[in-house]
Scaffold this active site. Sequence first.
Site, PDB file in Angstrom:
ATOM      1  N   ASN A   1     -14.395   2.105   3.584  1.00 43.27           N
ATOM      2  CA  ASN A   1     -12.946   2.264   3.373  1.00 43.27           C
ATOM      3  C   ASN A   1     -12.336   3.333   4.277  1.00 43.27           C
ATOM      4  OD1 ASN A   1     -13.694   4.682   2.133  1.00 43.27           O
ATOM      5  ND2 ASN A   1     -12.054   4.519   0.619  1.00 43.27           N
TER       6      ASN A   1
ATOM      7  N   ASP B   1     -14.454   5.502  -1.915  1.00 43.28           N
ATOM      8  CA  ASP B   1     -13.987   4.906  -3.180  1.00 43.28           C
ATOM      9  C   ASP B   1     -14.750   5.456  -4.380  1.00 43.28           C
ATOM     10  OD1 ASP B   1     -11.864   3.289  -2.532  1.00 43.28           O
ATOM     11  OD2 ASP B   1     -13.160   1.674  -1.840  1.00 43.28           O
TER      12      ASP B   1
ATOM     13  N   GLY C   1     -17.047  -6.918  -6.182  1.00 44.40           N
ATOM     14  CA  GLY C   1     -16.640  -6.701  -4.783  1.00 44.40           C
ATOM     15  C   GLY C   1     -16.842  -5.250  -4.384  1.00 44.40           C
TER      16      GLY C   1
ATOM     17  N   SER D   1       0.817  -1.218   0.000  1.00 39.97           N
ATOM     18  CA  SER D   1       0.000   0.000   0.000  1.00 39.97           C
ATOM     19  C   SER D   1       0.850   1.266   0.000  1.00 39.97           C
ATOM     20  CB  SER D   1      -0.921   0.021   1.218  1.00 39.97           C
ATOM     21  OG  SER D   1      -1.546   1.295   1.288  1.00 39.97           O
TER      22      SER D   1
ATOM     23  N   LYS E   1     -13.056  -4.615   3.468  1.00 43.02           N
ATOM     24  CA  LYS E   1     -14.033  -3.536   3.279  1.00 43.02           C
ATOM     25  C   LYS E   1     -15.459  -3.991   3.590  1.00 43.02           C
ATOM     26  CE  LYS E   1     -11.493  -0.989  -0.166  1.00 43.02           C
ATOM     27  NZ  LYS E   1     -11.439  -0.259  -1.402  1.00 43.02           N
TER      28      LYS E   1
END
Length: 438
Positions: free
Chosen positions: A84, A99, A125, A14, A63
């Site tokens: 998120n 998102d 998803g 990340s 999530k």
Amino acid sequence: MKLFAVFGNPILHSRSPQLWNAAFNARGIDAHYFRINPLDAEHAARLIREIPLDGCNVTTPYKDELFASLDECDDSVAQLHAVNTIKYENRRLRGWNTDMYGVVNSLREDGIQFHGKKIVILGAGGAARAAVYGLLKANAGEIVLLNRTYEKAVAVAEQLGCRAAYASRSKTELQDADVLISCIPANKRIIKPEWLHPGLAVLDANYASHSLLLEDANAVGCHIISGLNWLVHQAVPAFEHLLGVAPEQDMKMTMQQLFANPSSRLHAKSISFIGFMGTGKTTVGKAFAELTGKEFIDTDALIEQRAGMTIPDIFQQHGEAHFRSIERTVFDALDFSTEKIISCGGGAVVNEENRRCLTANTTVIWLWTELHALLNRMDTTNRPLFHVDDVEAKARELLTRRIPIYAQAADMMIVNEKISAASLAKKIYGEIYPTSGD
Ligand SMILES: Nc1ncnc2c1ncn2[C@@H]1O[C@H](COP(=O)(O)OP(=O)(O)O)[C@@H](O)[C@H]1O
Ligand SMILES: O=C(O)C1=C[C@@H](OP(=O)(O)O)[C@@H](O)[C@H](O)C1
Ligand SMILES: [Mg+2]
């Protein structure tokens, strides 16, 4: 110092810490953002309270499940059943899903209009659902969801109000599409290059590993949009929720650097283990050295060698300051010309020079074990700092002081609970040497 983190598995890839910490620096905010690989979603919620964090981001695969642990959430989370961004305040967890801004603003920034446009989305998803939700709100013409499990696509499409199609219809659906958004792993070639056409805008949500789709799209002459744009555009509103101020300028500047500088430190050859006493640094470090065949070093063992006596004896006969000065000498003498696995003593990184020695030369793994669990499994007689009446109170006080220090030194925190040392070593191996990584 405020503490923030991103939860995921895997998580070492990340780039959120680079983004957020640069924004904190630019704004002069006393805060730090780091990576955590928890046991599961429920455990992530517990860690937020246990550490405690001021807030966090959540990525794959948590999530959806972390949604269940929230005390309150905004409409987007309630609709998407995916979160998120979480703020921890007054002992309550409050969630958002940013998102949708990630996808909509990445496309907008590249000049893509949505009105009357056909958008094909791969996956069903959390990321795919956020894309559908955001694009519907932005008045996209037509949205088609393609997923390997058709029933899942249908369920999402019915709930959010778009169309689902069988994956076998990908070729046909793409013929008149304007935008293709991939929310599936980047190492899967689901879409054949000949189904793409020049001018099609292609966004891959995954920025961490090499995207086969973007490689093909580039060869065909599509309009490529990197997942890093999505990362930045979801972070901007998340930052506002968690800090109460807008970061936009800082984050955009950082994005340029992220493109140019994909964090070489995460690929350091030597690995070090830091963390509180009893979290398993010596045990897991050894298991990791066995797994990799690299040389194992325990800084406590080197201190004992140098002093010619045990650590409890050094503390008892000469005091902690003397122990720390030998510890400093041991760190100064570390030779990084050959690859090593280094387990550190729990207090080593309190010293800034020791910390710099590790961050400059190693990928730093912070091991975490819940306080009661570590006190239970540890023999405190050979930990001189625990030679006190109220061990738990002393441990809690010391841990609270050290958490921000571990957080700033570490490339990631990983949890050593309910797992054998050998299995944890394998999990860490998967983080450091991902099979489909960049
Ligand atoms: N994954 C694990 N499962 C069970 N016991 C563990 C695990 N990791 C560590 N331990 C035990 O916890 C204790 C503390 O581990 P140690 O490696 O000495 O921690 P540290 O070096 O961080 O102080 C030891 O008794 C060790 O055997
Ligand atoms: O946390 C600390 O300050 C210490 C941790 C110990 O190592 P472990 O973390 O391996 O127990 C050892 O270096 C010494 O007792 C001091
Ligand atoms: Mg140890």
